[in-house]
Design a protein around this motif. Structure first.
Motif: not given
Length: 438
Positions: A55-65, A118-126, A428-433
């Motif tokens: 699982h690619d980290w940047n991809r997981a974060v980008s999709e989540a945003e 900077q992903a902390w705010g993203l986690i809160v919104l997700l 969120l699951q993708n970010i964790i993986l």
């Protein structure tokens, strides 16, 4: 003129972001099945064996945003174009060439790669979108295009401002009389100037976050987030420290080897009550949990809890939000702790946290290593980091840290299974993986 500058900055920020993040390709059917919604019985299975495709980290974060509407970092155009931040940037340039820790903090905030803060705010919104909101929430308070509330967006930004203010404040150098820093006259001026910039910048962010928090007009939320700020402050007084306030691990106590201690956590009914610190010192896993719940897990957990409180959800669901944020933060910390030890073939010539999980676990295995750490009572610069690095690699500390990571990832996944199936939960699951592959 200002609007034209803002437009140009926005275009440049977009270009930089697109050049850094690879295009998001449509996953194959096989990959979709691998990334299916996780249920509790499958959690251990998914964590026990790595999937063939990482699982690619940047991809997981980008999709989540994309799911919550836009990148959520507080380092947005609104901040970058403000007079206050512009002045801070100008003053920081004067520190270039010095060794003030504030420069390293600023660099990590802007170019921090996989361990992005900077992903902390993203986690809160997700987690806000994953849990939904009560039907009594008025339509005007909802951002229906993203599935979150306007107040939850504000809380996500407050969370990042508090986090960054804490990191900036931790960059201050102790210049009190009698310390080595005070006696080094060649750098004393730079250190003093850097301290002034760090103190004012951190205070500005913290003060603004308090004003934003008060504007939400929710007393329970203010009390909850205030307790997280209290935990930050308390984390700076846990255990022994050198003159620069760098943390030192507690001396291993053989009597604590088999001592059973309840999980480190806070009283739900009395969130302002401090934790009994002395009961866990010298017990590696519990001491590590306490340090990092106070310094990070408390804020992320209570921010997730506060977001669900704003959504009008029951207290048991709010509690799930807290547990998810806490376990995710601790799993995140294990990634940071393991990073300096991930390449055993190369010699290590830098520094790392002496209270990181691999070091604490190794001290339990070999207490004699504490003799080297005791040399850092005055300054951690007196410690032979290469020796500690080599010793940790030769012991069980790294393997135990990986087990600790799996424990908190599994706990976070288990909490997520209790939320409805939707795209936010999947993100969120993708970010964790992806975190497992860092």
């Amino acid at each position: 003129m200002l609007s034209k500058l803002a437009w140009k900055a926005s275009r440049q920020l977009s270009v930089n972001l697109n050049s850094r993040i690879a295009p998001i390709l449509a996953p194959s059917a096989t990959h979709r099945s691998q990334r299916g919604i996780c249920t509790t019985p499958k959690v251990q299975e998914r964590l026990a064996t790595k999937q063939v495709q990482k699982h690619d980290w940047n991809r997981a974060v980008s999709e989540a945003e994309k799911i919550v509407g836009y990148p959520t970092s507080f380092l947005s155009l609104r901040w970058l174009l403000s007079d206050e931040i512009a002045n801070v940037a100008l003053h920081l340039r004067k520190l270039v060439g010095s060794n003030h820790p504030l420069l390293k903090t600023a660099k990590n905030l802007l170019y921090n790669g996989k361990n992005t803060m900077q992903a902390w705010g993203l986690i809160v919104l997700l987690i806000s979108k994953a849990a939904g909101h009560a039907p009594t929430i008025p339509d005007m308070e909802q951002d229906k295009s993203a599935g979150v509330l306007h107040s939850q967006r504000a809380l996500a930004e407050v969370t990042e401002m508090i986090r960054i203010s804490h990191l900036v404040h931790r960059s201050l150098v102790n210049l009190q009389r009698g310390t080595e820093a005070e006696r080094d006259t060649s750098t004393y001026g730079d250190m003093t100037f850097g301290n002034k910039i760090g103190l004012l910048s951190g205070d500005y962010l913290l003060g603004h976050s308090c004003a934003e928090l008060a504007a939400l007009r929710n007393q329970e939320l203010v009390a909850l987030m205030s307790s997280a700020v209290r935990d930050f402050a308390e984390s700076e007084f846990v255990g022994d420290r050198d003159e620069q306030n760098n943390p030192l691990p507690s001396k291993p106590d053989p009597e604590n080897r088999n001592k059973r201690v309840e999980d480190v956590d806070f009283n739900d009914d009395k969130i302002l009550d401090p934790y009994d610190i002395q009961s866990v010192m010298g017990i590696p896993e519990k001491e590590w949990e306490l340090r990092h719940i106070l310094s990070a897990g408390s804020l992320l957990g209570k921010s997730c809890q506060g977001a669900l409180k704003l959504a009008g959800l029951p207290s048991d669901i709010q509690r799930r939000g807290y547990l998810f944020g806490k376990h995710l933060s601790l799993a995140w910390q294990t990634c940071i702790d393991m990073e300096p030890f991930q390449n055993p073939s190369s010699s290590y010539d830098g520094t790392f946290s002496l209270v990181s999980a691999p070091v604490l676990f190794h001290l339990e295995y070999d207490p004699s290593l504490y003799d080297e750490i005791e040399k850092g009572k005055v300054s951690v610069e007196n410690i032979d980091y290469k020796k500690i690095h080599a010793e940790v690699l030769s012991g069980p500390g790294l393997e135990k840290t990986k087990e600790l990571q799996k424990k908190h990832i599994s706990a976070a996944m288990k909490v997520l299974d209790e939320f409805p199936e939707n795209d936010a939960r999947q993100a969120l699951q993708n970010i964790i993986l992806a975190m497992q592959d860092l």
